[in-house]
Design an enzyme around this catalytic site. Structure first.
Site, PDB file in Angstrom:
ATOM      1  N   SER A 103     -34.500  25.398   0.324  1.00 40.46           N
ATOM      2  CA  SER A 103     -33.605  24.685  -0.556  1.00 40.46           C
ATOM      3  C   SER A 103     -33.556  23.080  -0.240  1.00 40.46           C
ATOM      4  CB  SER A 103     -32.142  25.123  -0.250  1.00 40.46           C
ATOM      5  OG  SER A 103     -31.265  24.120  -1.102  1.00 40.46           O
ATOM      6  N   SER A 104     -33.775  22.326  -1.239  1.00 40.19           N
ATOM      7  CA  SER A 104     -33.704  20.828  -1.389  1.00 40.19           C
ATOM      8  C   SER A 104     -32.662  20.406  -0.464  1.00 40.19           C
ATOM      9  CB  SER A 104     -33.692  20.344  -2.656  1.00 40.19           C
ATOM     10  OG  SER A 104     -32.598  20.552  -3.175  1.00 40.19           O
ATOM     11  N   TYR A 132     -25.104  25.823   4.818  1.00 37.97           N
ATOM     12  CA  TYR A 132     -26.049  26.491   4.360  1.00 37.97           C
ATOM     13  C   TYR A 132     -27.297  25.575   4.567  1.00 37.97           C
ATOM     14  CZ  TYR A 132     -28.934  28.004   0.261  1.00 37.97           C
ATOM     15  OH  TYR A 132     -29.980  28.524  -0.345  1.00 37.97           O
ATOM     16  N   LYS A 136     -31.108  26.891   6.427  1.00 38.05           N
ATOM     17  CA  LYS A 136     -32.365  27.085   5.758  1.00 38.05           C
ATOM     18  C   LYS A 136     -33.224  26.093   6.765  1.00 38.05           C
ATOM     19  CE  LYS A 136     -31.976  29.356   2.197  1.00 38.05           C
ATOM     20  NZ  LYS A 136     -32.724  30.619   2.092  1.00 38.05           N
ATOM     21  N   HIS A 175     -23.833  27.625  -9.424  1.00 36.92           N
ATOM     22  CA  HIS A 175     -24.364  26.239  -9.387  1.00 36.92           C
ATOM     23  C   HIS A 175     -24.022  25.588 -10.639  1.00 36.92           C
ATOM     24  CE1 HIS A 175     -26.685  27.875  -6.083  1.00 36.92           C
ATOM     25  NE2 HIS A 175     -26.539  26.871  -5.451  1.00 36.92           N
TER      26      HIS A 175
END
Length: 313
Positions: A103-104, A132, A136, A175
């Site tokens: 994820s960014s 989170y 990641k 989101h």
């Protein structure tokens, strides 16, 4: 070729599964009820029985700002357990190829834009989704560590904000894109004159259609080892995947309102958190290797809204 897609019921995993089937691959899947990826023994037994050739690790616990703020322990625990179990048991079963989807949000909150791969671990993370993000980052480092120690070919791709058919439209845990689509849809349905959106509307976000992400994922998975190695480093092995342009939340809301047909007032609640002010990915590495996105934002929103309507029918 037998490919295990972990998270095939999710938006990204579903898109990747469809692309693999189109290619003629045999896609191996399990629902959460059939295989709990946080259960080490269950994951070990699965890999021992299935003898897959490759793994796409798209399974994750995901959500927006509200969900990340409300369930931080669940976000870090479940994601760490999923990654650790799948990566280790894939290795133990002799699986040489694995693609991890990150994820960014792995990048620091205050980072130069667009965000380059080498910005990883150079600053403090965005507090609203730190658990989170840490999970990641751990997934990336798992892949790198197994490659270094065991000679596996485990790769990582970091997508920007994704949207499209199969997205999560939950009223609290979604989101920004699906949340806005649902909110404007309900406003039109109910005849509301105003839609209120969290934050100031000034943050900018980049959005990539999930079908573009699926094609990028398989593009990276298919790269010859020497080409992948030439564009990464042993301790910087992840590759960004983005659209290349971002849009403010205000402009995104106006575009979604236009697609759905909402003609009332769009208001912003500045007492709610904005999150990171900008998150634009530098996808130069991937673009230089020959991949590029193909679905424009307005077209993608229209397709996503059509899917949302069909899913409610």
């Amino acid at each position: 070729m037998r490919v295990y897609v972990a998270g095939h019921r999710g938006m990204v995993g579903g898109a990747i599964s469809r692309k693999l089937i189109e290619r003629g691959a045999e896609v191996v899947t399990r629902t959460h009820a059939q295989l709990d990826l946080t259960d080490q023994t269950a994951v070990r037994d699965f890999f021992a029985a299935e003898k897959v050739d490759a793994v796409v690790l798209a399974a994750a616990k995901v959500g927006g700002i509200h969900a990340n703020n409300t369930y931080p322990a669940e976000f870090i625990y479940e994601n760490l357990m999923i990654e650790a179990n799948v990566v280790h048991q894939a290795y133990a079963a002799g699986v040489q190829k694995l693609l991890f989807l990150g994820s960014s949000c792995i990048y620091p909150r205050a980072v130069a834009q667009p965000m380059r791969e080498d910005a990883l671990l150079t600053g403090i993370l965005e507090p609203t989704n730190e658990p989170y993000a840490i999970a990641k980052i751990a997934g990336i480092k798992l892949c790198e560590s197994y490659n270094r120690q065991y000679g596996t070919d485990y790769r990582s791709v970091m997508p920007t904000n994704l949207y499209g058919p199969g997205d999560n439209f939950h009223p609290e845990n979604s989101h920004v894109m699906p949340a806005l689509i649902r909110r404007f849809h309900e406003a039109v349905r109910d005849g509301a004159k105003q839609v209120v959106i969290w934050g100031t509307g000034t943050p900018k976000r980049e959005f990539l259609h999930v079908d573009d992400m699926a094609e990028a994922s398989l593009f990276v998975l298919d790269l010859p080892p020497e080409q992948y190695a030439a564009n990464t480093e042993p301790m910087l092995s992840h590759i960004n995947v983005g659209y290349g342009e971002d849009v403010s939340i205000r402009d995104l809301a106006e575009l979604i309102a236009q697609v759905i047909g909402f003609e009332g007032e769009i208001a912003f609640d500045a007492s709610k958190p904005d999150g990171t002010m900008r998150k634009l990915m530098d996808s130069g590495r991937l673009l230089a290797m020959g991949w590029k996105p193909r679905i424009a934002l307005a077209d993608g929103i229209k397709e996503t809204y059509d899917w949302f309507l069909d899913s409610k029918a």
